[in-house]
Write a protein that holds these residues in place. Structure first.
Motif, PDB file in Angstrom:
ATOM      1  N   TYR A 241      -4.233 -17.577   6.371  1.00  0.00           N
ATOM      2  CA  TYR A 241      -3.385 -16.977   5.342  1.00  0.00           C
ATOM      3  C   TYR A 241      -3.584 -17.652   3.995  1.00  0.00           C
ATOM      4  CZ  TYR A 241       0.498 -15.674   2.465  1.00  0.00           C
ATOM      5  OH  TYR A 241       1.237 -15.240   1.397  1.00  0.00           O
ATOM      6  N   SER A 244      -7.146 -16.784   2.474  1.00  0.00           N
ATOM      7  CA  SER A 244      -7.301 -15.393   2.047  1.00  0.00           C
ATOM      8  C   SER A 244      -6.381 -15.076   0.875  1.00  0.00           C
ATOM      9  CB  SER A 244      -7.037 -14.430   3.215  1.00  0.00           C
ATOM     10  OG  SER A 244      -5.789 -14.683   3.822  1.00  0.00           O
ATOM     11  N   ALA A 245      -5.140 -15.576   0.919  1.00  0.00           N
ATOM     12  CA  ALA A 245      -4.223 -15.360  -0.196  1.00  0.00           C
ATOM     13  C   ALA A 245      -4.710 -16.095  -1.445  1.00  0.00           C
ATOM     14  CB  ALA A 245      -2.812 -15.819   0.178  1.00  0.00           C
ATOM     15  N   SER A 248      -7.495 -14.150  -3.105  1.00  0.00           N
ATOM     16  CA  SER A 248      -6.926 -12.991  -3.799  1.00  0.00           C
ATOM     17  C   SER A 248      -6.276 -13.414  -5.108  1.00  0.00           C
ATOM     18  CB  SER A 248      -5.883 -12.304  -2.900  1.00  0.00           C
ATOM     19  OG  SER A 248      -6.440 -11.935  -1.660  1.00  0.00           O
ATOM     20  N   ARG A 285      -4.828  -7.095  -3.170  1.00  0.00           N
ATOM     21  CA  ARG A 285      -5.292  -7.912  -2.040  1.00  0.00           C
ATOM     22  C   ARG A 285      -4.216  -8.925  -1.637  1.00  0.00           C
ATOM     23  NH1 ARG A 285     -11.009  -7.841  -4.109  1.00  0.00           N
ATOM     24  NH2 ARG A 285     -12.212  -6.888  -2.417  1.00  0.00           N
ATOM     25  N   SER A 288      -1.340  -7.221   0.023  1.00  0.00           N
ATOM     26  CA  SER A 288      -1.721  -6.761   1.357  1.00  0.00           C
ATOM     27  C   SER A 288      -1.703  -7.911   2.356  1.00  0.00           C
ATOM     28  CB  SER A 288      -3.116  -6.128   1.317  1.00  0.00           C
ATOM     29  OG  SER A 288      -3.134  -5.006   0.459  1.00  0.00           O
ATOM     30  N   CYS A 289      -2.227  -9.062   1.926  1.00  0.00           N
ATOM     31  CA  CYS A 289      -2.229 -10.236   2.790  1.00  0.00           C
ATOM     32  C   CYS A 289      -0.804 -10.657   3.129  1.00  0.00           C
ATOM     33  CB  CYS A 289      -2.989 -11.353   2.090  1.00  0.00           C
ATOM     34  SG  CYS A 289      -3.299 -12.786   3.132  1.00  0.00           S
ATOM     35  N   ARG A 290       0.052 -10.639   2.133  1.00  0.00           N
ATOM     36  CA  ARG A 290       1.451 -11.008   2.375  1.00  0.00           C
ATOM     37  C   ARG A 290       2.165  -9.967   3.232  1.00  0.00           C
ATOM     38  NH1 ARG A 290       2.433 -13.416  -3.748  1.00  0.00           N
ATOM     39  NH2 ARG A 290       2.076 -15.605  -3.190  1.00  0.00           N
ATOM     40  N   SER A 426      -4.438  -1.581   1.922  1.00  0.00           N
ATOM     41  CA  SER A 426      -3.933  -2.765   2.611  1.00  0.00           C
ATOM     42  C   SER A 426      -4.767  -3.079   3.844  1.00  0.00           C
ATOM     43  CB  SER A 426      -2.463  -2.563   2.998  1.00  0.00           C
ATOM     44  OG  SER A 426      -1.638  -2.490   1.853  1.00  0.00           O
ATOM     45  N   TYR A 429      -8.393  -4.300   2.708  1.00  0.00           N
ATOM     46  CA  TYR A 429      -8.435  -5.633   2.125  1.00  0.00           C
ATOM     47  C   TYR A 429      -8.179  -6.715   3.171  1.00  0.00           C
ATOM     48  CZ  TYR A 429      -8.494  -3.369  -2.456  1.00  0.00           C
ATOM     49  OH  TYR A 429      -8.841  -2.612  -3.543  1.00  0.00           O
ATOM     50  N   CYS A 430      -7.302  -6.435   4.139  1.00  0.00           N
ATOM     51  CA  CYS A 430      -7.056  -7.428   5.189  1.00  0.00           C
ATOM     52  C   CYS A 430      -8.258  -7.552   6.126  1.00  0.00           C
ATOM     53  CB  CYS A 430      -5.796  -7.057   5.970  1.00  0.00           C
ATOM     54  SG  CYS A 430      -4.268  -7.309   5.035  1.00  0.00           S
ATOM     55  N   PHE A 433     -11.120  -9.924   5.160  1.00  0.00           N
ATOM     56  CA  PHE A 433     -10.991 -11.365   5.377  1.00  0.00           C
ATOM     57  C   PHE A 433     -11.288 -11.767   6.820  1.00  0.00           C
ATOM     58  CE2 PHE A 433      -8.072 -10.964   1.637  1.00  0.00           C
ATOM     59  CZ  PHE A 433      -8.848 -11.707   0.772  1.00  0.00           C
TER      60      PHE A 433
END
Length: 513
Positions: A241, A244-245, A248, A285, A288-290, A426, A429-430, A433
């Motif tokens: 997390y 990747s966050a 972004s 991005r 979407s990660c969150r 979403s 983009y996820c 990663f």
């Protein structure tokens, strides 16, 4: 000077021209010293050090030469640094035998050469805050390569001893007071780009003299995008997390700095639109990660995400203006729409993307988001059994929902079509990663669906805009008829792309991760 590897952690800010007198005045109250820094940076002809995020330099610090190598650290702001005092400006790679840098440097020993130089005057201040010790460094000077110069005017806040939040709190204070821009490019990154520009000019025998502002413009002609592929190679969910966050958020911060005029650049409207578009991709991005990790975000991450939503919407309105003016209107004029093209009135200051990106409130928000990821932990996974399986289940549910709502795309409302595109973004983009995302099958189809539905929603925005801003009834009628036909064509293309989703199953790809 220590010869041990140390972890350097620092924030960096560009100081806009109008902020420099005030920042210097503020520095007078805390200054503890001044030092002249003249450095030579080295790399191979193929840039093998820069490509691996390694910086190697010899630097004269007042009268003392110091050899330094910097290696990638555990997060966006950290570097592993190894320093050796030297009797003069002679590079000695044997110093790295038995260190973390040996494998990275010694294989290239016979090919490393000087690539660019820096000339900096540094104002220093030591600050105590919340039980931590920090160093403020205000650097003014330039980076040089083969006659090209790029000005440097930046403030660094380095944590010498203590806790990570203290560095951000001090950074926030100086950012907000002086209107600074958060900057992620190191001097070595900018120097490498400058040397590349000098080499390209030499290859084509360019003779024109570039002024520093022209050099800055030449180095910022492209918006920042993540390298491909950019999957995160870990099964630790906290690390997955945060990495990747962070990638972004880096896309957001870098493009926000470009849009706000870092290095004094004045980009064209087309380039501003590119910066804005790529900044919003980074924001999407990050959101979407969150969204994927929503159930386990700590309070700080959830709050940071909520605050970003307001600016995401504001920048979205600015992007819609750019899209109509730069993409749709030329198509309409080419198709025969009666002129002249409607002139977009200057946006309200709240919606001007350049002013929004440079605003202390937005820059401060970016810094807060960075703090949440760097100082961590970002997730609360206590008591969660098999979280990797839960993530895979969540992605599968997203895909099933998309597939279900794709079957009748042409019949659902515009609002639902827009929401469907956001769901596709979403998911895409996820998946990027995840290590399996280099399999182009599903990813390619999602990318096509996103683009084609985006073309439909762009027409919807243009229909509304021309309904309000057409300069004549004839222009409004032409635009409405042409855009309505274009929407039907684009919706049919989107439906065909959506039908192809039935040939893919994301859980098959996730199972290999």
């Amino acid at each position: 000077m220590s010869t041990l590897a140390v972890l350097e952690q620092e924030l960096k800010f560009f100081v806009p021209e109008n902020a420099r007198p005030g920042l210097l005045n503020a520095f007078d109250a805390v200054r503890t010293g001044r030092i002249s820094l003249n450095a030579i940076y080295f790399d191979t002809p193929e840039r093998e050090l820069a490509l691996n995020d390694i910086a190697l330099r010899l630097r004269k610090e007042n009268t003392q030469w110091v050899q330094t190598v910097k290696l990638p650290g555990p997060d966006t702001l950290s570097r592993i640094e190894i320093n050796h005092p030297r009797p003069g400006p002679e590079l000695d790679l044997d110093l790295y035998k038995g260190t973390d840098a040996e494998a990275a440097l010694l294989p290239h020993a016979g090919r490393i050469q000087a690539r660019y130089q820096t000339n900096i005057m540094r104002e220093l201040a030591l600050v105590q805050h919340a039980g931590s010790e920090l160093e403020l460094a205000y650097d003014v000077g330039y980076i040089e390569s083969q006659g090209l110069r790029l000005p440097v005017n930046e403030l660094e806040v380095e944590l010498l001893q203590g806790d990570c939040p203290a560095m951000f709190e001090v950074g926030q204070r100086w950012l907000y007071k002086h209107g600074l821009l958060l900057e992620l490019r190191s001097k070595s990154e900018r120097g490498d780009a400058l040397a590349g520009l000098a080499e390209r000019r030499l290859a084509r025998a360019a003779s024109e003299v570039l002024q520093p502002e022209q050099v800055a413009a030449a180095l910022t002609r492209k918006a920042y995008q993540l390298a491909k592929p950019h999957f995160v190679d870990t099964r630790d969910l906290e690390q997955f997390y945060r990495r990747s966050a962070s990638m972004s958020l880096e896309q957001v911060i870098r493009n926000a700095a470009l849009l706000a005029g870092v290095d004094g650049i004045r980009p064209s409207p087309i380039l501003q639109a590119d910066y804005l578009a790529m900044m919003r991709v980074g924001l999407r991005r990050l959101r979407s990660c969150r969204k994927l990790f929503k159930l386990w975000l700590n309070a700080g991450e959830g709050y940071a995400n909520t605050r970003l939503t307001h600016y995401f919407d504001l920048f979205g309105k600015a992007r819609d203006h750019d899209m109509v003016q730069l993409e749709i209107t030329p198509l309409l004029l080419q198709a025969g729409m009666p002129g002249p093209a409607p002139q977009i009135e200057p946006a309200h200051v709240e919606h001007d993307p350049v002013e929004l990106a440079a605003a202390a409130e937005f820059q401060s928000l970016l810094l807060s988001n960075l703090q949440s990821l760097v100082c961590g932990p970002a997730l609360d996974l206590h008591g969660v059994d098999n979280p990797e399986h839960l993530i895979e289940e969540r992605i599968t549910r997203w895909f099933n929902t998309i597939q279900l709502r794709s079957q009748r795309f042409a019949q659902i409302s515009q609002e639902k079509q827009h929401r469907l595109r956001n769901r596709i973004k979403s998911l895409r983009y996820c998946l990027e990663f995840l290590q399996s995302a280099d399999d182009e099958g599903l990813h390619k189809v999602l990318r096509e669906c996103q683009a084609l539905i985006g073309a439909v929603t762009d027409v919807d925005v243009a229909l509304q805009w021309y309904g309000q801003h057409a300069v004549s009834p004839e222009q409004a009628q032409f635009a409405r008829a042409w855009l309505t036909q274009a929407r039907q064509t684009r919706a049919a293309q989107a439906q065909r792309a959506l039908n192809a989703l039935g040939q893919h199953r994301p859980e098959q790809r996730l199972a290999r991760h």
